[in-house]
Enzyme design. Sequence first.
Site, PDB file in Angstrom:
ATOM      1  N   GLY A   1       0.741  -1.188   0.158  1.00 52.10           N
ATOM      2  CA  GLY A   1       0.162   0.033   0.185  1.00 52.10           C
ATOM      3  C   GLY A   1       0.962   1.203   0.066  1.00 52.10           C
ATOM      4  O   GLY A   1       0.526   2.345   0.281  1.00 52.10           O
TER       5      GLY A   1
ATOM      6  N   ASP B   1      -2.247   7.420  -6.373  1.00 50.11           N
ATOM      7  CA  ASP B   1      -0.793   7.038  -6.322  1.00 50.11           C
ATOM      8  C   ASP B   1      -0.032   7.521  -7.308  1.00 50.11           C
ATOM      9  O   ASP B   1       1.203   7.908  -7.279  1.00 50.11           O
ATOM     10  CB  ASP B   1      -0.861   5.599  -6.525  1.00 50.11           C
ATOM     11  CG  ASP B   1      -1.263   4.899  -5.050  1.00 50.11           C
ATOM     12  OD1 ASP B   1      -2.176   5.491  -4.236  1.00 50.11           O
ATOM     13  OD2 ASP B   1      -1.022   3.463  -4.956  1.00 50.11           O
TER      14      ASP B   1
ATOM     15  N   GLY C   1       2.472   2.400  -2.597  1.00 52.26           N
ATOM     16  CA  GLY C   1       2.632   3.123  -4.051  1.00 52.26           C
ATOM     17  C   GLY C   1       3.608   2.411  -4.828  1.00 52.26           C
ATOM     18  O   GLY C   1       4.153   3.237  -5.791  1.00 52.26           O
ATOM     19  N   SER C   2       3.934   1.107  -4.590  1.00 50.36           N
ATOM     20  CA  SER C   2       5.058   0.569  -5.295  1.00 50.36           C
ATOM     21  C   SER C   2       4.913   0.734  -6.975  1.00 50.36           C
ATOM     22  O   SER C   2       5.572   0.799  -7.756  1.00 50.36           O
ATOM     23  CB  SER C   2       5.599  -0.743  -4.844  1.00 50.36           C
ATOM     24  OG  SER C   2       4.565  -1.600  -4.885  1.00 50.36           O
ATOM     25  N   SER C   3       3.484   0.072  -7.142  1.00 53.38           N
ATOM     26  CA  SER C   3       3.359   0.029  -8.590  1.00 53.38           C
ATOM     27  C   SER C   3       3.368   1.386  -9.353  1.00 53.38           C
ATOM     28  O   SER C   3       3.703   1.548 -10.463  1.00 53.38           O
ATOM     29  CB  SER C   3       1.953  -0.849  -8.974  1.00 53.38           C
ATOM     30  OG  SER C   3       0.797  -0.221  -8.165  1.00 53.38           O
ATOM     31  N   ALA C   4       2.792   2.397  -8.564  1.00 56.02           N
ATOM     32  CA  ALA C   4       2.707   3.551  -9.119  1.00 56.02           C
ATOM     33  C   ALA C   4       4.036   4.285  -9.448  1.00 56.02           C
ATOM     34  O   ALA C   4       4.530   4.810 -10.487  1.00 56.02           O
ATOM     35  CB  ALA C   4       1.807   4.682  -8.545  1.00 56.02           C
ATOM     36  N   ALA C   5       4.780   4.088  -8.478  1.00 52.84           N
ATOM     37  CA  ALA C   5       6.371   4.308  -8.573  1.00 52.84           C
ATOM     38  C   ALA C   5       6.920   3.565  -9.850  1.00 52.84           C
ATOM     39  O   ALA C   5       7.700   4.465 -10.697  1.00 52.84           O
ATOM     40  CB  ALA C   5       7.205   4.182  -7.317  1.00 52.84           C
TER      41      ALA C   5
HETATM   42  O1  PMV Z   1      -3.717   0.488  -2.580  1.00 55.55           O
HETATM   43  P1  PMV Z   1      -3.732   1.397  -0.998  1.00 55.55           P
HETATM   44  O2  PMV Z   1      -3.454   0.536  -0.010  1.00 55.55           O
HETATM   45  O3  PMV Z   1      -2.831   2.411  -1.303  1.00 55.55           O
HETATM   46  O4  PMV Z   1      -5.139   1.867  -1.066  1.00 55.55           O
HETATM   47  C1  PMV Z   1      -5.865   2.677  -1.920  1.00 55.55           C
HETATM   48  C2  PMV Z   1      -6.738   3.801  -0.970  1.00 55.55           C
HETATM   49  C3  PMV Z   1      -8.231   3.317  -1.143  1.00 55.55           C
HETATM   50  O5  PMV Z   1      -8.867   4.509  -0.854  1.00 55.55           O
HETATM   51  C4  PMV Z   1      -8.753   2.358  -0.298  1.00 55.55           C
HETATM   52  C5  PMV Z   1      -8.489   3.041  -2.810  1.00 55.55           C
HETATM   53  C6  PMV Z   1      -8.345   4.105  -3.507  1.00 55.55           C
HETATM   54  O6  PMV Z   1      -8.630   3.668  -4.621  1.00 55.55           O
HETATM   55  O7  PMV Z   1      -8.163   5.101  -3.254  1.00 55.55           O
END
Ligand code: PMV
Length: 311
Positions: free
Chosen positions: A105, A149, A107-111
Amino acid sequence: MTASPTLSPRATACGKVIVTGEHSVVYGYPALAAAIPSSLELTAEPGPADQPVHLRIPAWDIDVALDPDTDHPVARAALEVLGFSDGPLRGWTIQGQTTLPSRAGLGSSAALTVALARLCLGQDADLATVVDASLAGERVFHGQPSGIDSEVAARGGLLRYVKGAEVEAIPLRHPLSFVVVPSGKPRSTADQVAKVRARHDRFPMIIRPVLDALGALVDRSISAIESNDLDHLGELFNIAHPLLASLDVSSWILDELCDAARNCGARGAKLTGAGGGGCILCLPQDDPAALCSALQDRGHAPVRIDLEPSS
Ligand code: PMV
Protein backbone atom coordinates in the site's frame (compact mmCIF):
# COMPACT_ATOMS: atom_id res chain seq x y z
CA MET A 1 13.58 6.98 -41.80
CA THR A 2 12.41 7.70 -38.22
CA ALA A 3 14.87 7.14 -35.38
CA SER A 4 14.04 4.15 -33.15
CA PRO A 5 12.69 5.11 -29.73
CA THR A 6 15.24 5.46 -26.98
CA LEU A 7 15.30 5.64 -23.17
CA SER A 8 16.84 8.13 -20.75
CA PRO A 9 19.66 6.62 -18.70
CA ARG A 10 17.95 7.26 -15.35
CA ALA A 11 14.54 8.12 -13.86
CA THR A 12 13.08 8.28 -10.37
CA ALA A 13 9.65 8.29 -8.75
CA CYS A 14 8.22 8.54 -5.24
CA GLY A 15 6.25 6.07 -3.16
CA LYS A 16 3.23 7.31 -1.24
CA VAL A 17 1.41 7.05 1.99
CA ILE A 18 -2.20 8.08 2.55
CA VAL A 19 -2.19 10.44 5.54
CA THR A 20 -5.99 10.65 5.92
CA GLY A 21 -9.02 9.94 3.75
CA GLU A 22 -8.48 6.37 2.51
CA HIS A 23 -11.74 4.61 1.59
CA SER A 24 -13.88 7.76 1.96
CA VAL A 25 -11.97 9.08 -1.10
CA VAL A 26 -13.70 6.35 -3.15
CA TYR A 27 -17.05 8.04 -2.27
CA GLY A 28 -15.96 11.49 -3.47
CA TYR A 29 -14.46 12.92 -0.26
CA PRO A 30 -10.93 14.37 -0.27
CA ALA A 31 -7.80 12.44 0.73
CA LEU A 32 -4.41 13.69 1.85
CA ALA A 33 -1.34 11.80 0.62
CA ALA A 34 2.37 12.30 1.20
CA ALA A 35 5.21 11.22 -1.04
CA ILE A 36 7.97 8.91 0.16
CA PRO A 37 10.78 10.78 -1.60
CA SER A 38 13.03 9.15 -4.25
CA SER A 39 11.70 5.69 -3.57
CA LEU A 40 12.58 4.04 -6.87
CA GLU A 41 15.43 4.63 -9.29
CA LEU A 42 15.40 2.99 -12.73
CA THR A 43 18.49 2.92 -14.93
CA ALA A 44 18.41 1.90 -18.59
CA GLU A 45 21.17 0.69 -20.86
CA PRO A 46 21.18 -0.76 -24.36
CA GLY A 47 20.76 -4.55 -24.47
CA PRO A 48 20.58 -7.11 -27.32
CA ALA A 49 18.83 -5.34 -30.23
CA ASP A 50 16.69 -8.35 -31.17
CA GLN A 51 15.47 -9.10 -27.62
CA PRO A 52 12.43 -7.63 -25.80
CA VAL A 53 13.16 -4.97 -23.17
CA HIS A 54 14.18 -6.67 -19.93
CA LEU A 55 13.12 -5.34 -16.50
CA ARG A 56 14.94 -6.33 -13.32
CA ILE A 57 14.13 -5.05 -9.81
CA PRO A 58 15.80 -7.49 -7.39
CA ALA A 59 14.24 -5.96 -4.24
CA TRP A 60 10.78 -6.79 -5.61
CA ASP A 61 11.76 -10.17 -7.14
CA ILE A 62 11.05 -8.81 -10.60
CA ASP A 63 13.07 -10.27 -13.48
CA VAL A 64 10.90 -10.25 -16.61
CA ALA A 65 11.17 -9.87 -20.35
CA LEU A 66 8.59 -7.41 -21.68
CA ASP A 67 7.45 -9.86 -24.30
CA PRO A 68 4.17 -8.77 -25.98
CA ASP A 69 2.79 -12.33 -25.48
CA THR A 70 3.47 -12.38 -21.73
CA ASP A 71 0.71 -12.70 -19.15
CA HIS A 72 3.00 -11.53 -16.30
CA PRO A 73 1.12 -8.56 -14.75
CA VAL A 74 4.26 -6.46 -14.18
CA ALA A 75 5.37 -7.02 -17.78
CA ARG A 76 1.89 -6.26 -19.12
CA ALA A 77 1.68 -3.06 -17.06
CA ALA A 78 5.17 -2.02 -18.18
CA LEU A 79 4.24 -2.68 -21.82
CA GLU A 80 1.16 -0.45 -21.42
CA VAL A 81 3.38 2.38 -20.16
CA LEU A 82 5.95 1.92 -22.94
CA GLY A 83 3.13 1.76 -25.52
CA PHE A 84 1.48 4.94 -24.18
CA SER A 85 4.84 6.75 -24.13
CA ASP A 86 6.05 5.52 -27.55
CA GLY A 87 8.99 3.81 -25.81
CA PRO A 88 11.13 1.04 -27.31
CA LEU A 89 9.94 -2.59 -27.12
CA ARG A 90 13.35 -4.17 -27.86
CA GLY A 91 17.02 -3.66 -27.22
CA TRP A 92 17.10 -2.27 -23.65
CA THR A 93 17.75 -3.51 -20.13
CA ILE A 94 16.12 -1.64 -17.22
CA GLN A 95 17.40 -2.13 -13.70
CA GLY A 96 15.59 -0.89 -10.57
CA GLN A 97 16.86 0.01 -7.12
CA THR A 98 14.44 0.66 -4.28
CA THR A 99 14.00 0.64 -0.52
CA LEU A 100 10.19 0.66 -0.80
CA PRO A 101 8.41 -2.57 0.15
CA SER A 102 6.12 -3.83 -2.65
CA ARG A 103 2.43 -4.80 -2.25
CA ALA A 104 2.19 -2.94 1.07
CA GLY A 105 0.00 0.00 0.00
CA LEU A 106 3.01 2.31 -0.35
CA GLY A 107 2.51 3.02 -4.05
CA SER A 108 5.17 0.69 -5.44
CA SER A 109 3.30 0.02 -8.68
CA ALA A 110 2.70 3.74 -9.30
CA ALA A 111 6.38 4.43 -8.57
CA LEU A 112 7.29 1.80 -11.16
CA THR A 113 4.90 3.07 -13.84
CA VAL A 114 5.87 6.72 -13.27
CA ALA A 115 9.60 5.95 -13.42
CA LEU A 116 9.09 3.87 -16.58
CA ALA A 117 7.15 6.73 -18.19
CA ARG A 118 10.02 9.07 -17.30
CA LEU A 119 12.58 6.74 -18.84
CA CYS A 120 10.61 7.12 -22.10
CA LEU A 121 9.58 10.78 -21.83
CA GLY A 122 12.43 12.26 -19.79
CA GLN A 123 12.75 12.89 -16.03
CA ASP A 124 11.37 16.44 -16.46
CA ALA A 125 8.48 15.50 -18.78
CA ASP A 126 5.10 17.20 -18.38
CA LEU A 127 3.49 15.85 -15.16
CA ALA A 128 0.01 15.30 -16.64
CA THR A 129 1.45 13.17 -19.47
CA VAL A 130 3.56 11.15 -17.03
CA VAL A 131 0.49 10.55 -14.81
CA ASP A 132 -1.61 9.45 -17.83
CA ALA A 133 1.15 7.04 -18.91
CA SER A 134 1.38 5.69 -15.35
CA LEU A 135 -2.40 5.19 -15.20
CA ALA A 136 -2.26 3.07 -18.37
CA GLY A 137 -0.05 0.65 -16.38
CA GLU A 138 -1.89 1.07 -13.07
CA ARG A 139 -5.13 -0.13 -14.70
CA VAL A 140 -3.44 -3.50 -15.35
CA PHE A 141 -2.65 -3.83 -11.64
CA HIS A 142 -5.71 -2.24 -10.05
CA GLY A 143 -8.63 -2.14 -12.51
CA GLN A 144 -9.97 1.38 -11.91
CA PRO A 145 -7.55 3.08 -9.47
CA SER A 146 -8.52 6.46 -8.00
CA GLY A 147 -5.29 7.91 -9.47
CA ILE A 148 -3.90 9.29 -6.22
CA ASP A 149 -0.84 7.00 -6.26
CA SER A 150 0.25 8.10 -9.74
CA GLU A 151 -0.18 11.78 -8.86
CA VAL A 152 1.97 11.48 -5.73
CA ALA A 153 4.57 9.25 -7.40
CA ALA A 154 5.03 11.89 -10.11
CA ARG A 155 4.67 15.13 -8.12
CA GLY A 156 6.09 14.34 -4.67
CA GLY A 157 5.26 16.44 -1.58
CA LEU A 158 1.90 16.58 0.12
CA LEU A 159 -1.26 16.46 -2.01
CA ARG A 160 -4.98 16.93 -1.42
CA TYR A 161 -6.82 14.73 -3.83
CA VAL A 162 -10.48 14.49 -4.84
CA LYS A 163 -11.50 11.92 -7.45
CA GLY A 164 -11.99 13.58 -10.82
CA ALA A 165 -10.70 17.02 -9.68
CA GLU A 166 -7.33 18.75 -10.04
CA VAL A 167 -4.89 17.71 -7.31
CA GLU A 168 -3.87 20.45 -4.90
CA ALA A 169 -0.30 20.65 -3.63
CA ILE A 170 -0.27 21.55 0.08
CA PRO A 171 2.74 23.76 0.76
CA LEU A 172 4.68 22.80 3.87
CA ARG A 173 5.95 25.59 6.10
CA HIS A 174 7.63 23.29 8.63
CA PRO A 175 9.44 19.97 8.32
CA LEU A 176 7.06 17.05 8.86
CA SER A 177 8.03 13.47 9.69
CA PHE A 178 5.99 10.31 9.67
CA VAL A 179 6.92 6.74 10.49
CA VAL A 180 5.41 3.87 8.50
CA VAL A 181 5.36 0.39 10.00
CA PRO A 182 4.73 -2.54 7.62
CA SER A 183 2.66 -5.36 9.14
CA GLY A 184 4.09 -7.93 6.74
CA LYS A 185 0.51 -9.08 6.06
CA PRO A 186 -0.42 -8.95 2.36
CA ARG A 187 -3.71 -7.39 1.37
CA SER A 188 -5.77 -6.69 -1.70
CA THR A 189 -6.97 -3.13 -2.25
CA ALA A 190 -9.83 -4.37 -4.46
CA ASP A 191 -11.06 -6.79 -1.74
CA GLN A 192 -10.92 -4.11 0.98
CA VAL A 193 -12.77 -1.57 -1.19
CA ALA A 194 -15.41 -4.23 -1.98
CA LYS A 195 -15.84 -5.01 1.75
CA VAL A 196 -16.53 -1.35 2.50
CA ARG A 197 -19.00 -1.17 -0.39
CA ALA A 198 -20.86 -4.24 0.91
CA ARG A 199 -21.08 -2.81 4.44
CA HIS A 200 -22.15 0.59 3.04
CA ASP A 201 -24.90 -1.03 0.97
CA ARG A 202 -26.19 -3.06 3.93
CA PHE A 203 -26.11 -0.20 6.47
CA PRO A 204 -26.12 3.06 4.49
CA MET A 205 -27.59 5.16 7.33
CA ILE A 206 -24.76 4.02 9.64
CA ILE A 207 -21.83 3.91 7.23
CA ARG A 208 -22.51 7.25 5.49
CA PRO A 209 -21.84 9.24 8.69
CA VAL A 210 -18.57 7.29 9.15
CA LEU A 211 -17.51 8.26 5.62
CA ASP A 212 -18.60 11.86 6.34
CA ALA A 213 -16.39 11.87 9.44
CA LEU A 214 -13.40 10.37 7.58
CA GLY A 215 -13.85 12.98 4.85
CA ALA A 216 -14.09 15.82 7.41
CA LEU A 217 -10.88 14.59 9.02
CA VAL A 218 -8.89 15.40 5.89
CA ASP A 219 -9.28 19.17 5.90
CA ARG A 220 -8.83 19.20 9.69
CA SER A 221 -5.54 17.33 9.16
CA ILE A 222 -4.44 19.87 6.56
CA SER A 223 -5.23 22.75 8.97
CA ALA A 224 -3.28 20.98 11.74
CA ILE A 225 -0.27 20.58 9.41
CA GLU A 226 -0.52 24.20 8.27
CA SER A 227 -0.51 25.46 11.85
CA ASN A 228 2.11 22.85 12.87
CA ASP A 229 -0.26 21.58 15.57
CA LEU A 230 1.07 18.04 15.65
CA ASP A 231 -0.73 17.00 18.85
CA HIS A 232 -3.97 17.85 17.05
CA LEU A 233 -2.86 15.86 13.99
CA GLY A 234 -1.95 12.87 16.19
CA GLU A 235 -5.39 13.01 17.81
CA LEU A 236 -6.99 12.99 14.35
CA PHE A 237 -4.96 9.84 13.49
CA ASN A 238 -6.28 8.21 16.68
CA ILE A 239 -9.85 9.11 15.67
CA ALA A 240 -9.37 7.89 12.09
CA HIS A 241 -8.18 4.39 13.03
CA PRO A 242 -11.35 3.21 14.85
CA LEU A 243 -13.53 4.88 12.20
CA LEU A 244 -11.70 2.82 9.56
CA ALA A 245 -12.03 -0.27 11.78
CA SER A 246 -15.81 0.27 11.80
CA LEU A 247 -15.67 -0.11 8.00
CA ASP A 248 -14.12 -3.58 8.62
CA VAL A 249 -10.74 -2.68 7.10
CA SER A 250 -8.56 -3.08 10.20
CA SER A 251 -7.28 -6.37 11.62
CA TRP A 252 -5.83 -7.49 14.94
CA ILE A 253 -2.30 -7.02 13.60
CA LEU A 254 -2.96 -3.39 12.59
CA ASP A 255 -4.76 -2.66 15.89
CA GLU A 256 -1.82 -4.10 17.83
CA LEU A 257 0.72 -2.16 15.75
CA CYS A 258 -1.16 1.10 16.42
CA ASP A 259 -1.22 0.35 20.17
CA ALA A 260 2.50 -0.52 20.09
CA ALA A 261 3.33 2.73 18.28
CA ARG A 262 1.35 4.80 20.79
CA ASN A 263 3.03 2.93 23.67
CA CYS A 264 6.39 3.76 22.07
CA GLY A 265 5.48 7.45 22.23
CA ALA A 266 3.78 8.20 18.89
CA ARG A 267 1.41 11.18 19.03
CA GLY A 268 -1.03 9.14 16.95
CA ALA A 269 -1.28 6.05 14.77
CA LYS A 270 -3.71 4.75 12.16
CA LEU A 271 -3.83 2.20 9.40
CA THR A 272 -2.91 3.66 6.05
CA GLY A 273 -4.16 2.68 2.61
CA ALA A 274 -6.60 -0.12 2.00
CA GLY A 275 -6.05 -1.87 5.36
CA GLY A 276 -6.56 -5.52 6.31
CA GLY A 277 -2.76 -5.80 6.23
CA GLY A 278 -0.23 -3.47 4.69
CA CYS A 279 1.04 -0.68 6.94
CA ILE A 280 0.23 1.71 9.73
CA LEU A 281 1.21 5.38 9.74
CA CYS A 282 2.47 7.01 12.95
CA LEU A 283 3.06 10.60 13.87
CA PRO A 284 6.20 10.70 16.03
CA GLN A 285 7.07 13.16 18.78
CA ASP A 286 9.76 15.70 17.85
CA ASP A 287 12.45 13.00 17.42
CA PRO A 288 11.30 10.39 14.87
CA ALA A 289 14.53 8.41 15.44
CA ALA A 290 13.43 7.63 19.02
CA LEU A 291 10.13 6.16 17.80
CA CYS A 292 11.92 4.17 15.09
CA SER A 293 14.40 2.67 17.52
CA ALA A 294 11.67 1.82 20.07
CA LEU A 295 9.71 0.07 17.30
CA GLN A 296 12.86 -1.72 16.07
CA ASP A 297 13.49 -2.95 19.63
CA ARG A 298 10.05 -4.60 19.44
CA GLY A 299 11.00 -6.38 16.20
CA HIS A 300 9.30 -4.03 13.71
CA ALA A 301 10.83 -2.52 10.57
CA PRO A 302 9.77 1.15 10.58
CA VAL A 303 10.30 3.35 7.52
CA ARG A 304 10.88 7.03 8.22
CA ILE A 305 9.40 9.71 5.91
CA ASP A 306 10.85 13.21 6.23
CA LEU A 307 9.10 15.95 4.27
CA GLU A 308 10.98 19.21 3.84
CA PRO A 309 9.29 22.65 3.77
CA SER A 310 8.33 23.73 0.25
CA SER A 311 10.82 26.14 -1.31
O1 PMV B 1 -3.76 0.52 -2.39
P1 PMV B 1 -3.67 1.31 -1.11
O2 PMV B 1 -3.39 0.48 0.08
O3 PMV B 1 -2.82 2.53 -1.21
O4 PMV B 1 -5.17 1.86 -0.82
C1 PMV B 1 -5.83 2.67 -1.73
C2 PMV B 1 -6.72 3.64 -1.02
C3 PMV B 1 -8.21 3.37 -1.14
O5 PMV B 1 -8.85 4.58 -0.74
C4 PMV B 1 -8.62 2.26 -0.17
C5 PMV B 1 -8.65 2.97 -2.55
C6 PMV B 1 -8.47 4.07 -3.62
O6 PMV B 1 -8.56 3.71 -4.82
O7 PMV B 1 -8.31 5.26 -3.29
